[in-house]
Design a protein around this motif. Sequence first.
Motif, PDB file in Angstrom:
ATOM      1  N   LEU A  34     -23.729 -40.600  33.087  1.00  0.00           N
ATOM      2  CA  LEU A  34     -23.985 -39.500  32.172  1.00  0.00           C
ATOM      3  C   LEU A  34     -22.748 -39.228  31.318  1.00  0.00           C
ATOM      4  O   LEU A  34     -22.853 -39.016  30.102  1.00  0.00           O
ATOM      5  CB  LEU A  34     -24.386 -38.248  32.958  1.00  0.00           C
ATOM      6  N   ARG A  35     -21.572 -39.257  31.946  1.00  0.00           N
ATOM      7  CA  ARG A  35     -20.331 -39.061  31.185  1.00  0.00           C
ATOM      8  C   ARG A  35     -20.126 -40.183  30.187  1.00  0.00           C
ATOM      9  O   ARG A  35     -19.667 -39.965  29.064  1.00  0.00           O
ATOM     10  CB  ARG A  35     -19.150 -38.973  32.150  1.00  0.00           C
ATOM     11  N   ILE A  36     -20.472 -41.427  30.577  1.00  0.00           N
ATOM     12  CA  ILE A  36     -20.368 -42.553  29.649  1.00  0.00           C
ATOM     13  C   ILE A  36     -21.296 -42.339  28.454  1.00  0.00           C
ATOM     14  O   ILE A  36     -20.919 -42.583  27.295  1.00  0.00           O
ATOM     15  CB  ILE A  36     -20.698 -43.870  30.370  1.00  0.00           C
ATOM     16  N   ALA A  37     -22.524 -41.864  28.722  1.00  0.00           N
ATOM     17  CA  ALA A  37     -23.480 -41.627  27.643  1.00  0.00           C
ATOM     18  C   ALA A  37     -22.951 -40.570  26.675  1.00  0.00           C
ATOM     19  O   ALA A  37     -23.079 -40.703  25.445  1.00  0.00           O
ATOM     20  CB  ALA A  37     -24.825 -41.208  28.222  1.00  0.00           C
ATOM     21  N   LEU A  38     -22.348 -39.517  27.203  1.00  0.00           N
ATOM     22  CA  LEU A  38     -21.781 -38.476  26.340  1.00  0.00           C
ATOM     23  C   LEU A  38     -20.619 -39.004  25.523  1.00  0.00           C
ATOM     24  O   LEU A  38     -20.470 -38.679  24.336  1.00  0.00           O
ATOM     25  CB  LEU A  38     -21.341 -37.282  27.195  1.00  0.00           C
ATOM     26  N   GLN A  39     -19.785 -39.843  26.148  1.00  0.00           N
ATOM     27  CA  GLN A  39     -18.659 -40.425  25.422  1.00  0.00           C
ATOM     28  C   GLN A  39     -19.146 -41.349  24.311  1.00  0.00           C
ATOM     29  O   GLN A  39     -18.607 -41.363  23.203  1.00  0.00           O
ATOM     30  CB  GLN A  39     -17.751 -41.189  26.392  1.00  0.00           C
ATOM     31  N   GLN A  40     -20.203 -42.123  24.606  1.00  0.00           N
ATOM     32  CA  GLN A  40     -20.776 -42.998  23.587  1.00  0.00           C
ATOM     33  C   GLN A  40     -21.360 -42.171  22.443  1.00  0.00           C
ATOM     34  O   GLN A  40     -21.239 -42.534  21.270  1.00  0.00           O
ATOM     35  CB  GLN A  40     -21.843 -43.889  24.192  1.00  0.00           C
ATOM     36  N   PHE A  41     -21.988 -41.060  22.776  1.00  0.00           N
ATOM     37  CA  PHE A  41     -22.547 -40.181  21.740  1.00  0.00           C
ATOM     38  C   PHE A  41     -21.452 -39.680  20.805  1.00  0.00           C
ATOM     39  O   PHE A  41     -21.598 -39.680  19.584  1.00  0.00           O
ATOM     40  CB  PHE A  41     -23.274 -38.999  22.396  1.00  0.00           C
ATOM     41  N   ARG A  42     -20.308 -39.285  21.403  1.00  0.00           N
ATOM     42  CA  ARG A  42     -19.195 -38.817  20.565  1.00  0.00           C
ATOM     43  C   ARG A  42     -18.651 -39.943  19.697  1.00  0.00           C
ATOM     44  O   ARG A  42     -18.264 -39.730  18.549  1.00  0.00           O
ATOM     45  CB  ARG A  42     -18.101 -38.236  21.448  1.00  0.00           C
ATOM     46  N   ALA A  43     -18.609 -41.179  20.270  1.00  0.00           N
ATOM     47  CA  ALA A  43     -18.107 -42.315  19.491  1.00  0.00           C
ATOM     48  C   ALA A  43     -19.018 -42.633  18.314  1.00  0.00           C
ATOM     49  O   ALA A  43     -18.556 -43.105  17.264  1.00  0.00           O
ATOM     50  CB  ALA A  43     -17.968 -43.545  20.389  1.00  0.00           C
ATOM     51  N   GLU A  44     -20.324 -42.401  18.479  1.00  0.00           N
ATOM     52  CA  GLU A  44     -21.273 -42.683  17.407  1.00  0.00           C
ATOM     53  C   GLU A  44     -21.346 -41.558  16.382  1.00  0.00           C
ATOM     54  O   GLU A  44     -22.059 -41.687  15.379  1.00  0.00           O
ATOM     55  CB  GLU A  44     -22.664 -42.931  18.006  1.00  0.00           C
ATOM     56  N   HIS A  45     -20.641 -40.463  16.627  1.00  0.00           N
ATOM     57  CA  HIS A  45     -20.625 -39.336  15.700  1.00  0.00           C
ATOM     58  C   HIS A  45     -19.168 -38.987  15.391  1.00  0.00           C
ATOM     59  O   HIS A  45     -18.595 -38.058  15.978  1.00  0.00           O
ATOM     60  CB  HIS A  45     -21.368 -38.129  16.282  1.00  0.00           C
ATOM     61  N   PRO A  46     -18.549 -39.743  14.474  1.00  0.00           N
ATOM     62  CA  PRO A  46     -17.117 -39.537  14.191  1.00  0.00           C
ATOM     63  C   PRO A  46     -16.807 -38.178  13.604  1.00  0.00           C
ATOM     64  O   PRO A  46     -15.633 -37.791  13.542  1.00  0.00           O
ATOM     65  CB  PRO A  46     -16.803 -40.663  13.190  1.00  0.00           C
ATOM     66  N   GLU A  47     -17.833 -37.447  13.151  1.00  0.00           N
ATOM     67  CA  GLU A  47     -17.566 -36.127  12.600  1.00  0.00           C
ATOM     68  C   GLU A  47     -17.165 -35.124  13.689  1.00  0.00           C
ATOM     69  O   GLU A  47     -16.597 -34.064  13.390  1.00  0.00           O
ATOM     70  CB  GLU A  47     -18.789 -35.602  11.850  1.00  0.00           C
ATOM     71  N   LEU A  48     -17.446 -35.452  14.959  1.00  0.00           N
ATOM     72  CA  LEU A  48     -17.066 -34.560  16.049  1.00  0.00           C
ATOM     73  C   LEU A  48     -15.578 -34.739  16.369  1.00  0.00           C
ATOM     74  O   LEU A  48     -15.050 -35.847  16.312  1.00  0.00           O
ATOM     75  CB  LEU A  48     -17.899 -34.869  17.305  1.00  0.00           C
ATOM     76  N   PRO A  49     -14.881 -33.662  16.715  1.00  0.00           N
ATOM     77  CA  PRO A  49     -13.455 -33.804  17.053  1.00  0.00           C
ATOM     78  C   PRO A  49     -13.278 -34.602  18.338  1.00  0.00           C
ATOM     79  O   PRO A  49     -14.043 -34.459  19.291  1.00  0.00           O
ATOM     80  CB  PRO A  49     -12.988 -32.341  17.233  1.00  0.00           C
ATOM     81  N   ALA A  50     -12.289 -35.467  18.350  1.00  0.00           N
ATOM     82  CA  ALA A  50     -12.013 -36.306  19.521  1.00  0.00           C
ATOM     83  C   ALA A  50     -10.510 -36.332  19.772  1.00  0.00           C
ATOM     84  O   ALA A  50      -9.707 -36.363  18.834  1.00  0.00           O
ATOM     85  CB  ALA A  50     -12.527 -37.728  19.308  1.00  0.00           C
ATOM     86  N   ALA A  51     -10.163 -36.284  21.043  1.00  0.00           N
ATOM     87  CA  ALA A  51      -8.741 -36.322  21.406  1.00  0.00           C
ATOM     88  C   ALA A  51      -8.183 -37.720  21.190  1.00  0.00           C
ATOM     89  O   ALA A  51      -8.813 -38.717  21.537  1.00  0.00           O
ATOM     90  CB  ALA A  51      -8.563 -35.901  22.864  1.00  0.00           C
ATOM     91  N   GLN A  52      -7.009 -37.803  20.606  1.00  0.00           N
ATOM     92  CA  GLN A  52      -6.351 -39.080  20.368  1.00  0.00           C
ATOM     93  C   GLN A  52      -5.149 -39.221  21.309  1.00  0.00           C
ATOM     94  O   GLN A  52      -4.415 -38.269  21.544  1.00  0.00           O
ATOM     95  CB  GLN A  52      -5.868 -39.174  18.913  1.00  0.00           C
ATOM     96  N   VAL A  53      -4.985 -40.444  21.847  1.00  0.00           N
ATOM     97  CA  VAL A  53      -3.847 -40.707  22.717  1.00  0.00           C
ATOM     98  C   VAL A  53      -2.635 -40.991  21.845  1.00  0.00           C
ATOM     99  O   VAL A  53      -2.656 -41.931  21.039  1.00  0.00           O
ATOM    100  CB  VAL A  53      -4.128 -41.913  23.638  1.00  0.00           C
ATOM    101  N   PRO A  54      -1.556 -40.201  21.944  1.00  0.00           N
ATOM    102  CA  PRO A  54      -0.381 -40.463  21.102  1.00  0.00           C
ATOM    103  C   PRO A  54       0.273 -41.784  21.468  1.00  0.00           C
ATOM    104  O   PRO A  54       0.385 -42.140  22.641  1.00  0.00           O
ATOM    105  CB  PRO A  54       0.539 -39.275  21.405  1.00  0.00           C
ATOM    106  N   GLU A  55       0.672 -42.543  20.469  1.00  0.00           N
ATOM    107  CA  GLU A  55       1.287 -43.849  20.691  1.00  0.00           C
ATOM    108  C   GLU A  55       2.723 -43.661  21.178  1.00  0.00           C
ATOM    109  O   GLU A  55       3.521 -42.976  20.538  1.00  0.00           O
ATOM    110  CB  GLU A  55       1.280 -44.662  19.404  1.00  0.00           C
ATOM    111  N   PRO A  56       3.089 -44.240  22.330  1.00  0.00           N
ATOM    112  CA  PRO A  56       4.466 -44.114  22.797  1.00  0.00           C
ATOM    113  C   PRO A  56       5.414 -44.886  21.888  1.00  0.00           C
ATOM    114  O   PRO A  56       5.065 -45.965  21.399  1.00  0.00           O
ATOM    115  CB  PRO A  56       4.426 -44.734  24.203  1.00  0.00           C
ATOM    116  N   PRO A  57       6.586 -44.369  21.626  1.00  0.00           N
ATOM    117  CA  PRO A  57       7.529 -45.074  20.749  1.00  0.00           C
ATOM    118  C   PRO A  57       8.020 -46.355  21.401  1.00  0.00           C
ATOM    119  O   PRO A  57       8.252 -46.399  22.618  1.00  0.00           O
ATOM    120  CB  PRO A  57       8.671 -44.059  20.583  1.00  0.00           C
ATOM    121  N   PRO A  58       8.163 -47.449  20.633  1.00  0.00           N
ATOM    122  CA  PRO A  58       8.663 -48.704  21.209  1.00  0.00           C
ATOM    123  C   PRO A  58      10.133 -48.590  21.607  1.00  0.00           C
ATOM    124  O   PRO A  58      10.887 -47.787  21.051  1.00  0.00           O
ATOM    125  CB  PRO A  58       8.473 -49.710  20.081  1.00  0.00           C
TER     126      PRO A  58
END
Length: 232
Positions: A34-58
């Motif tokens: 169920l959580r996977i389905a919700l995550q897929q739903f968010r991925a298919e709707h880019p207009e929804l806000p999504a948390a981004q993982v900050p890129e660690p500095p090299p």
Amino acid sequence: LRFVGFMALNGLLGSLQPQRRPMQHKSYHFFNYLRIALQQFRAEHPELPAAQVPEPPPTDGPAVVLPLQLPTDSQFVMYSPFKHNQELVDFVSRQVRAVLPDAQLLVKKHPMDVRSYRLPAGARWIDGSLARFNERRVVFVCLNSNVGFEAAIHGKPVLCFADSFYTGHPSVTRVSREDFAQQLTAAAARADDPAAGRALRAAVLRHCQAPGDVWAYSAEDLALTRDIVVKH
């Protein structure tokens, strides 16, 4: 809905016939899917806000990239020396801190894995394509992920806790819990080997992607296969 019906039937038959369960290589958990389905739903709707993982500095030192696999996948269930991904993350983190204290440990979750894991001190989450690490000094650590193959064909040192079709290659080292620290130290000191990566790519194309039943293919299929083999 078809998958929900499958899980319901699978659970019912597993209760009525317990001997069926050891025959299954995957485990199915309703709320996880169920959580996977919700995550897929968010991925298919880019207009929804999504948390981004900050890129660690090299950094100038080496990096250890740890791509996780689905804990319900047959490869993990059958071949992993770890009970779950959290145990894998904790183990690799301890070993990295012990033998490579200046190295970054970068952990990536499987795109379908919606579980929460605790990252030890010094480890960082990463996201997105790992191709950006092809130009960096990186050691890849995995169970037997396709990520390991992608890294190996670029000549990166790869440590695998389980066998795969590519684990016999010179760039890839099959490791255990007992010798992991020693092999990690050696891999971090080893330079990339692009020639070995090209050889692995060619071997896979020859043995895995060239049609074997030649009588079942047209002349055009054989010509295309010949061009692939000759090119690589």
